[in-house]
Design an enzyme around this catalytic site. Structure first.
Site, short mmCIF file in Angstrom:
data_model
loop_
_atom_site.label_atom_id
_atom_site.label_comp_id
_atom_site.label_asym_id
_atom_site.label_seq_id
_atom_site.Cartn_x
_atom_site.Cartn_y
_atom_site.Cartn_z
N ASP A 83 0.85 -1.21 0.00
CA ASP A 83 0.00 0.00 0.00
C ASP A 83 0.88 1.25 0.00
OD1 ASP A 83 -2.44 -1.65 0.44
OD2 ASP A 83 -1.44 -2.06 2.33
N HIS A 108 -4.80 -3.27 6.22
CA HIS A 108 -4.58 -3.55 4.79
C HIS A 108 -5.94 -3.95 4.20
CE1 HIS A 108 -3.14 -5.07 1.03
NE2 HIS A 108 -3.71 -6.24 1.27
P1 NAX Z 1 -2.44 -18.26 -3.94
O1 NAX Z 1 -3.83 -18.82 -3.75
O2 NAX Z 1 -1.86 -18.23 -5.29
O3 NAX Z 1 -1.44 -19.09 -3.01
C1 NAX Z 1 -1.70 -19.36 -1.68
C2 NAX Z 1 -0.95 -20.63 -1.33
O4 NAX Z 1 -1.05 -20.81 0.08
C3 NAX Z 1 -1.52 -21.88 -1.99
O5 NAX Z 1 -0.48 -22.58 -2.65
C4 NAX Z 1 -2.06 -22.71 -0.80
O6 NAX Z 1 -1.92 -24.10 -0.99
C5 NAX Z 1 -1.18 -22.20 0.33
N1 NAX Z 1 -1.73 -22.39 1.67
C6 NAX Z 1 -3.02 -22.25 2.08
N2 NAX Z 1 -3.13 -22.53 3.39
C7 NAX Z 1 -1.87 -22.84 3.83
C8 NAX Z 1 -1.35 -23.23 5.08
N3 NAX Z 1 -2.14 -23.40 6.14
N4 NAX Z 1 -0.01 -23.46 5.17
C9 NAX Z 1 0.77 -23.34 4.09
N5 NAX Z 1 0.31 -22.99 2.86
C10 NAX Z 1 -0.99 -22.74 2.74
O7 NAX Z 1 -2.48 -16.84 -3.26
P2 NAX Z 1 -1.48 -15.60 -3.48
O8 NAX Z 1 -1.92 -14.81 -4.63
O9 NAX Z 1 -0.08 -16.11 -3.43
O10 NAX Z 1 -1.82 -14.73 -2.18
C11 NAX Z 1 -1.52 -15.21 -0.89
C12 NAX Z 1 -2.14 -14.31 0.17
O11 NAX Z 1 -1.63 -13.00 0.07
C13 NAX Z 1 -3.67 -14.18 0.05
O12 NAX Z 1 -4.23 -14.29 1.35
C14 NAX Z 1 -3.84 -12.75 -0.47
O13 NAX Z 1 -5.09 -12.22 -0.11
C15 NAX Z 1 -2.70 -12.07 0.22
N6 NAX Z 1 -2.27 -10.76 -0.30
C16 NAX Z 1 -1.84 -9.84 0.58
C17 NAX Z 1 -1.34 -8.61 0.20
C18 NAX Z 1 -0.84 -7.63 1.20
O14 NAX Z 1 -0.42 -6.54 0.78
N7 NAX Z 1 -0.85 -7.90 2.50
C19 NAX Z 1 -1.34 -8.22 -1.23
C20 NAX Z 1 -1.40 -9.38 -2.17
C21 NAX Z 1 -2.31 -10.50 -1.73
O15 NAX Z 1 -3.62 -10.17 -2.05
#
Ligand code: NAX
Length: 331
Positions: free
Chosen positions: A163, A191
């Site tokens: 952000d 966020h």
């Molecule tokens: P993806 O869905 O591509 O990848 C997430 C991965 O996490 C998957 O491979 C899944 O198998 C794994 N996973 C789920 N639960 C798990 C656990 N208990 N232990 C280990 N692995 C686990 O998501 P992606 O685009 O990489 O985003 C990941 C997270 O970042 C989401 O929650 C998203 O909302 C968040 N974001 C946060 C941002 C921020 O600025 N704070 C910005 C970008 C993003 O939106």
């Protein structure tokens, strides 16, 4: 840095390593963008379903022949994944499904971040730095904090650097100046769309710049655009921000390791110590400097009515999330 320090590997854990942010993040960590010349032991913590895909990513990491990549571990066991970790990027989270209530999302993530907090508490290195990226990032970090009493408050953080970077980019484009000439941007609060990107202390080449930005642009364009940039990216790209999120996570952790410049600060979400009227323990974004490896909230900034209203609105949302987490018995 002494030769000894340079040669000691740093252990880095990335959860959600097979996801799209992980795919950008891992390669940059292995290339030395966070820890400089230190060799890296990379722990990829994934779900059982994500483990195969993580193996494919590990094969690509091997194919890069990174001189600094010492060892790669793939696991679904938090105690193994966090063992001895010095830096943990908590990216894996349960995404919101269509029609799902926010309370359900919080509960589902509580079931992930509670046990991960306990594992970090038990097995992480004493100097561990934790960055929560997975959403709802602030509250997930709060849950983690509640389950990891051994780890200092300032060592559990959530990502609002994306952000912050988005806000800098918007102002740089508006003023048609290099982004590097801008300092002292602040993002307050959650966020989420309630966040408050704040230019009150912003400087251009060391001079205050807020008065050059008209109020109408700030309230009508800048603040909503930064706050809703994630949705805009999804609309246009068809997928959520990934490379920019990974880049911001690298920025956050690197600044934490090497420190922030004297004349600048960055936005970091961490459990409040009561600064700026944010209730203690609520994980809110603040202006922070990193001094001797520790985040410190910048103190003494004057907050006017315009700022107060917006900070309070975002903190109210965070307090509601926290109340829901408590009500669900997650902390
Ligand atoms: P993806 O869905 O591509 O990848 C997430 C991965 O996490 C998957 O491979 C899944 O198998 C794994 N996973 C789920 N639960 C798990 C656990 N208990 N232990 C280990 N692995 C686990 O998501 P992606 O685009 O990489 O985003 C990941 C997270 O970042 C989401 O929650 C998203 O909302 C968040 N974001 C946060 C941002 C921020 O600025 N704070 C910005 C970008 C993003 O939106």
């Amino acid at each position: 840095m002494s030769t000894q320090t340079t040669a000691t590997p740093v252990t880095v854990t990335v959860t959600g390593a097979a996801g799209q942010i992980g795919y950008s993040l891992l390669f940059r960590i292995a290339a030395g963008e966070v820890f400089g010349n230190r060799p890296v032991n990379l722990h990829m913590l994934e779900t059982a379903n994500g483990a195969k895909s993580a193996e494919g990513v590990a094969m690509e990491l091997a194919d890069c022949a990174y001189p600094l990549l010492n060892r790669v571990l793939i696991t679904s066991d938090a105690a193994e994944g966090f063992k001895g970790t010095n830096a943990a990027f908590l990216v894996g989270a349960k995404p919101r499904q269509e029609g799902e209530e926010r309370a359900d999302l919080l509960a589902a993530n509580g079931r992930i971040f509670g046990p991960q907090g306990e594992a970090l508490n038990d097995v992480a290195a004493d100097d561990v730095r934790v960055l929560v990226v997975g959403n709802p990032a602030n509250t997930n970090a709060g849950i983690l904090h509640a389950h990891a009493p051994r780890i200092d408050r300032t060592r559990i953080t959530a990502l609002t650097r994306l952000d912050h970077n988005r806000a800098l980019a918007q102002v740089a484009a508006k003023l048609d100046v290099p982004v590097d000439d801008l300092t002292q941007m602040t993002v307050w609060g959650n966020h989420s769309a309630s966040q408050f990107p704040d230019v009150s202390e912003l400087q251009l080449n060391g001079e205050p710049v807020a008065e050059k930005l008209d109020r109408e642009w700030l309230t009508g364009e800048f603040i909503p655009r930064v706050a809703k940039r994630g949705s805009e990216i999804i609309q246009v790209r068809g997928r959520s921000s990934a490379a920019s999120a990974a880049y911001a996570a690298i920025d956050h952790m690197r600044d934490w390791v090497v420190g922030t410049p004297d004349n600048d600060w960055v936005s970091v979400a961490l459990p409040s110590d009561g600064s700026y009227g944010v209730p203690e323990g609520i994980v809110s974004s603040f202006p922070c400097r990193c001094v001797n490896g520790e985040w410190e909230i910048v103190q003494g900034l004057e907050i006017n009515e315009f700022q107060r209203e917006r900070i309070d609105a975002s903190v109210a949302e965070l307090s509601e999330e926290w109340a829901a987490v408590k009500q669900a018995g997650l902390v």
